[in-house]
Design an enzyme around this catalytic site. Structure first.
Site, PDB file in Angstrom:
ATOM      1  N   HIS A   1      -9.446   4.385  -0.616  1.00  0.00           N
ATOM      2  CA  HIS A   1     -10.096   3.106  -0.286  1.00  0.00           C
ATOM      3  C   HIS A   1     -10.748   2.492  -1.526  1.00  0.00           C
ATOM      4  CE1 HIS A   1     -12.436   0.049   1.703  1.00  0.00           C
ATOM      5  NE2 HIS A   1     -13.525   0.522   1.122  1.00  0.00           N
TER       6      HIS A   1
ATOM      7  N   HIS B   1     -10.631  -1.390  -3.617  1.00  0.00           N
ATOM      8  CA  HIS B   1     -11.579  -2.160  -4.434  1.00  0.00           C
ATOM      9  C   HIS B   1     -11.198  -2.278  -5.908  1.00  0.00           C
ATOM     10  CE1 HIS B   1     -14.498  -2.859  -1.276  1.00  0.00           C
ATOM     11  NE2 HIS B   1     -14.442  -1.584  -0.928  1.00  0.00           N
TER      12      HIS B   1
ATOM     13  N   GLU C   1     -14.266  -6.906   2.465  1.00  0.00           N
ATOM     14  CA  GLU C   1     -13.634  -5.749   3.103  1.00  0.00           C
ATOM     15  C   GLU C   1     -12.501  -6.155   4.056  1.00  0.00           C
ATOM     16  OE1 GLU C   1     -14.012  -2.622   2.467  1.00  0.00           O
ATOM     17  OE2 GLU C   1     -15.949  -2.434   1.472  1.00  0.00           O
TER      18      GLU C   1
ATOM     19  N   SER D   1      -6.373  -1.148   1.964  1.00  0.00           N
ATOM     20  CA  SER D   1      -6.324   0.290   1.715  1.00  0.00           C
ATOM     21  C   SER D   1      -6.049   1.073   2.994  1.00  0.00           C
ATOM     22  CB  SER D   1      -7.654   0.767   1.120  1.00  0.00           C
ATOM     23  OG  SER D   1      -8.710   0.560   2.044  1.00  0.00           O
TER      24      SER D   1
HETATM   25 FE   LIG Z   1     -15.256  -0.621   0.814  1.00  0.00          FE
END
Ligand SMILES: [Fe+2]
Length: 286
Positions: free
Chosen positions: A153, A158, A199, A218
């Site tokens: 993730h 990110h 997100e 992700s």
């Molecule tokens: Fe996150």
């Protein structure tokens, strides 16, 4: 994001329904990897983690599957970042090498943390162009699922975003905004906006919904569901609505907010972050 794992004296406690909770070898790995993050001090070289073949295999499988899906589902800004970062496909990358590459591209640093990071610390670091990242990887039995942010993730989600200059600037702006939230209520409102954009944001590109946020990009499950009208309702991009909308991190998101374009999302979010303070939630919700 901050993690739900509770780290006490490098002994990571996992909830009973965690996929690795009853696997002693996995729990030992989590403790070992948490120690690496806990020992890190800013300014030190980032220590490497010796990943196992099983862990490398989890990364390789997920990276190959998500990488293919990104070509269809990711917004252009994310693809610019991922094309610049060029993550390894056959092994878990070290945070040290991801940090060096992202920093060269956008000036952002990736700092290791052992696990639990409180909300203000996590967001506050963004103001200094620092992203706090976990280093452990999800349990091998469920490579498509993690109940908490893991290195897949943090890095596939990110770091690929942070490798794009425009998106990196947005993360920094979010960090400054979080520091102007003095009350818990204001920080909660800010956190929800962060959740539904960085997100789980969705944008329209060439007439189609594309994933903007790291949480979708992700997640094998989210990337298959975010654009399915039978499973997910897309609401118009509305900061007041996002800031007051409850979400459950343990479920696929049934409601997402979709911007007309990435440019519009960036402009509106920058304006929101730029003057965010304790009064903002009430002012924009009137
Ligand atoms: Fe996150």
């Amino acid at each position: 994001m901050s993690t739900v794992a509770d780290v006490t004296a490098f002994d990571v406690s996992l909830p009973a329904d965690h996929p690795g909770a009853h696997d002693p070898a996995y729990r030992a790995r989590r403790d070992t990897i948490a120690r690496v993050g806990a020992a890190y001090r800013r300014g030190d070289p980032i220590p490497d983690v010796e990943y196992t073949d099983e862990e490398h295999a989890v990364w390789a499988r997920v990276q190959a599957e998500l990488g293919a899906l990104h070509r269809t589902h990711a917004c252009r800004a994310y693809l610019r970042g991922s094309d610049a970062l060029v993550l390894p496909t056959d092994r878990v990358p070290q945070l040290r090498e991801v940090d060096e590459r992202v920093h060269a591209l956008t000036g952002f640093h990736i700092d290791p943390v052992p696990g639990l990071v409180d909300t203000r610390t996590f967001y506050g670091a963004l103001a200094e162009r620092r992203f706090l990242a976990t280093q452990y990887i999800r349990h091998h039995s469920v490579p498509h699922y993690t109940p908490e942010p893991d290195i897949i993730h943090e890095i596939i989600g990110h770091a690929n975003m942070l490798a794009d200059p425009e998106l990196a600037d947005l993360y920094e702006a979010a960090g400054h905004a979080s520091q102007r939230a003095r009350t818990p209520e204001a920080l909660e409102f800010f956190s929800r906006v962060f959740w539904f954009t960085l997100e789980f944001g969705v944008v329209t590109e060439d007439g189609w919904p594309r994933a903007f946020g790291a949480g979708i990009l992700s997640s094998f499950g989210e990337i298959h569901t975010y654009a399915d009208p039978l499973l997910v309702t897309h609401r118009p991009f509305d900061l007041a609505a996002m800031g007051s909308h409850d979400y459950d991190i343990t479920q696929y998101q049934p409601v997402l907010f979709r911007a007309d374009s990435t440019e519009r999302l960036l402009a509106d979010l920058h304006a929101f972050f730029a003057d965010f303070d304790d009064e903002t939630p009430e002012r924009i919700s009137r």
